[in-house]
Motif scaffolding. Structure first.
Motif, PDB file in Angstrom:
ATOM      1  N   LEU A   1     -25.371   8.310 -38.830  1.00 51.42           N
ATOM      2  CA  LEU A   1     -25.729   7.594 -37.608  1.00 51.42           C
ATOM      3  C   LEU A   1     -24.633   7.703 -36.552  1.00 51.42           C
ATOM      4  N   ASP A   2     -25.045   7.674 -35.293  1.00 48.09           N
ATOM      5  CA  ASP A   2     -24.088   7.571 -34.198  1.00 48.09           C
ATOM      6  C   ASP A   2     -23.501   6.161 -34.196  1.00 48.09           C
ATOM      7  N   ASP A   3     -22.342   6.018 -33.585  1.00 50.65           N
ATOM      8  CA  ASP A   3     -21.651   4.736 -33.611  1.00 50.65           C
ATOM      9  C   ASP A   3     -22.453   3.603 -32.980  1.00 50.65           C
ATOM     10  N   TYR A   4     -23.127   3.877 -31.865  1.00 49.47           N
ATOM     11  CA  TYR A   4     -23.882   2.819 -31.192  1.00 49.47           C
ATOM     12  C   TYR A   4     -25.090   2.375 -32.020  1.00 49.47           C
ATOM     13  N   ARG A   5     -25.704   3.304 -32.763  1.00 47.79           N
ATOM     14  CA  ARG A   5     -26.845   2.928 -33.613  1.00 47.79           C
ATOM     15  C   ARG A   5     -26.382   2.106 -34.810  1.00 47.79           C
ATOM     16  N   LEU A   6     -25.270   2.498 -35.393  1.00 49.79           N
ATOM     17  CA  LEU A   6     -24.731   1.735 -36.513  1.00 49.79           C
ATOM     18  C   LEU A   6     -24.345   0.327 -36.055  1.00 49.79           C
ATOM     19  N   ALA A   7     -23.734   0.214 -34.883  1.00 49.89           N
ATOM     20  CA  ALA A   7     -23.379  -1.104 -34.336  1.00 49.89           C
ATOM     21  C   ALA A   7     -24.638  -1.948 -34.117  1.00 49.89           C
ATOM     22  N   TYR A   8     -25.706  -1.324 -33.642  1.00 46.79           N
ATOM     23  CA  TYR A   8     -26.973  -2.034 -33.430  1.00 46.79           C
ATOM     24  C   TYR A   8     -27.507  -2.605 -34.751  1.00 46.79           C
ATOM     25  N   PHE A   9     -27.504  -1.801 -35.808  1.00 45.20           N
ATOM     26  CA  PHE A   9     -28.010  -2.261 -37.110  1.00 45.20           C
ATOM     27  C   PHE A   9     -27.124  -3.354 -37.694  1.00 45.20           C
ATOM     28  N   ILE A  10     -25.809  -3.238 -37.519  1.00 41.17           N
ATOM     29  CA  ILE A  10     -24.900  -4.281 -38.006  1.00 41.17           C
ATOM     30  C   ILE A  10     -25.139  -5.580 -37.239  1.00 41.17           C
ATOM     31  N   ASN A  11     -25.363  -5.476 -35.930  1.00 38.52           N
ATOM     32  CA  ASN A  11     -25.667  -6.661 -35.129  1.00 38.52           C
ATOM     33  C   ASN A  11     -26.914  -7.370 -35.643  1.00 38.52           C
ATOM     34  N   GLN A  12     -27.931  -6.597 -35.995  1.00 39.48           N
ATOM     35  CA  GLN A  12     -29.175  -7.184 -36.498  1.00 39.48           C
ATOM     36  C   GLN A  12     -28.976  -7.868 -37.841  1.00 39.48           C
ATOM     37  N   LYS A  13     -28.260  -7.222 -38.746  1.00 37.39           N
ATOM     38  CA  LYS A  13     -28.118  -7.740 -40.115  1.00 37.39           C
ATOM     39  C   LYS A  13     -27.194  -8.949 -40.210  1.00 37.39           C
ATOM     40  N   PHE A  14     -26.158  -8.997 -39.374  1.00 31.76           N
ATOM     41  CA  PHE A  14     -25.144 -10.044 -39.520  1.00 31.76           C
ATOM     42  C   PHE A  14     -25.137 -11.065 -38.390  1.00 31.76           C
ATOM     43  N   ASN A  15     -26.051 -10.945 -37.456  1.00 36.47           N
ATOM     44  CA  ASN A  15     -26.127 -11.868 -36.324  1.00 36.47           C
ATOM     45  C   ASN A  15     -24.789 -11.941 -35.578  1.00 36.47           C
ATOM     46  N   VAL A  16     -24.222 -10.770 -35.352  1.00 33.82           N
ATOM     47  CA  VAL A  16     -23.015 -10.642 -34.537  1.00 33.82           C
ATOM     48  C   VAL A  16     -23.391  -9.855 -33.287  1.00 33.82           C
ATOM     49  N   SER A  17     -22.446  -9.673 -32.417  1.00 32.69           N
ATOM     50  CA  SER A  17     -22.729  -8.972 -31.178  1.00 32.69           C
ATOM     51  C   SER A  17     -21.652  -7.915 -30.903  1.00 32.69           C
ATOM     52  N   LEU A  18     -21.589  -6.912 -31.778  1.00 35.88           N
ATOM     53  CA  LEU A  18     -20.646  -5.817 -31.578  1.00 35.88           C
ATOM     54  C   LEU A  18     -20.986  -5.092 -30.285  1.00 35.88           C
ATOM     55  N   SER A  19     -19.998  -4.908 -29.436  1.00 32.10           N
ATOM     56  CA  SER A  19     -20.218  -4.164 -28.202  1.00 32.10           C
ATOM     57  C   SER A  19     -19.076  -3.166 -28.026  1.00 32.10           C
ATOM     58  N   LYS A  20     -19.380  -2.090 -27.333  1.00 32.01           N
ATOM     59  CA  LYS A  20     -18.401  -1.022 -27.156  1.00 32.01           C
ATOM     60  C   LYS A  20     -17.212  -1.536 -26.360  1.00 32.01           C
ATOM     61  N   SER A  21     -16.054  -1.332 -26.919  1.00 33.48           N
ATOM     62  CA  SER A  21     -14.827  -1.767 -26.271  1.00 33.48           C
ATOM     63  C   SER A  21     -14.342  -0.689 -25.313  1.00 33.48           C
ATOM     64  N   LYS A  22     -13.852  -1.119 -24.165  1.00 27.73           N
ATOM     65  CA  LYS A  22     -13.298  -0.169 -23.209  1.00 27.73           C
ATOM     66  C   LYS A  22     -11.968   0.375 -23.700  1.00 27.73           C
ATOM     67  N   LYS A  23     -11.316  -0.373 -24.581  1.00 31.18           N
ATOM     68  CA  LYS A  23     -10.039   0.056 -25.135  1.00 31.18           C
ATOM     69  C   LYS A  23     -10.297   0.880 -26.393  1.00 31.18           C
ATOM     70  N   GLU A  24     -10.375   2.173 -26.212  1.00 25.98           N
ATOM     71  CA  GLU A  24     -10.525   3.052 -27.366  1.00 25.98           C
ATOM     72  C   GLU A  24      -9.191   3.136 -28.092  1.00 25.98           C
ATOM     73  N   ILE A  25      -9.250   3.502 -29.345  1.00 22.79           N
ATOM     74  CA  ILE A  25      -8.034   3.633 -30.132  1.00 22.79           C
ATOM     75  C   ILE A  25      -7.482   5.032 -29.909  1.00 22.79           C
TER      76      ILE A  25
END
Length: 161
Positions: free
Chosen positions: A25-49
């Protein structure tokens, strides 16, 4: 005069859980599925590592969520990235003036070269990491995942951001 001694062992203490995830999965899709399963709100950070290695400089995507009530920080971090750098041919022949573009992979944690993403949960002492792992296992496109042994990580400094 009193002598004060600092114990630096307290600063070396690990206060996070790290789950290694294998998925196409792409990172944004994985973040979407994690948000659904855990009721969190992962969003893309402007501060990349940003990590600089011998191949060059790489930027790894990061999705972040901070839960204020429980003071728990969730980070979904990309582990693999590809960088393109120019390499000059040093042969004295017909093609000696050609700059070649060479692509090489760089890893955020080189000890885990096959891992696609890491889910880092800080201050999550109240959370059951095994339950999180089982819930992640219900996402269709996750091939496998496991709790990474943080004692075996040599490049722990890459996880400080």
């Amino acid at each position: 005069m009193a002598i004060h001694k600092l114990d630096l062992g307290e600063f070396d203490e690990i206060d996070y859980s790290l789950i290694a995830i294998y998925t196409p999965l792409d990172d944004y899709r994985l973040a979407y599925f994690i948000n659904q399963k855990f009721n969190v709100s992962l969003s893309k950070s402007k501060k990349e590592i940003q990590i600089t290695g011998k191949e060059g400089e790489a930027h790894f995507s990061r999705f972040h969520y901070y839960e204020k009530k429980k003071e728990i920080s969730w980070d979904l971090i990309q582990n693999k990235n590809e960088i393109i750098h120019k390499q000059k041919k040093e042969n004295l022949n017909l093609f000696s003036d050609i700059d070649m573009e060479v692509s090489s992979k760089i890893y955020m944690l080189p000890e885990f070269k096959k891992v696609d993403y890491f889910l880092k949960i800080e201050n999550g002492d109240d959370l059951n990491v095994l339950k999180i792992q089982n819930t992640l296992n219900t996402i269709d496109n996750i091939t496998t995942m496991y709790i990474a042994d943080t004692d075996k990580i040599k490049s722990k400094n890459n996880l400080i951001f």
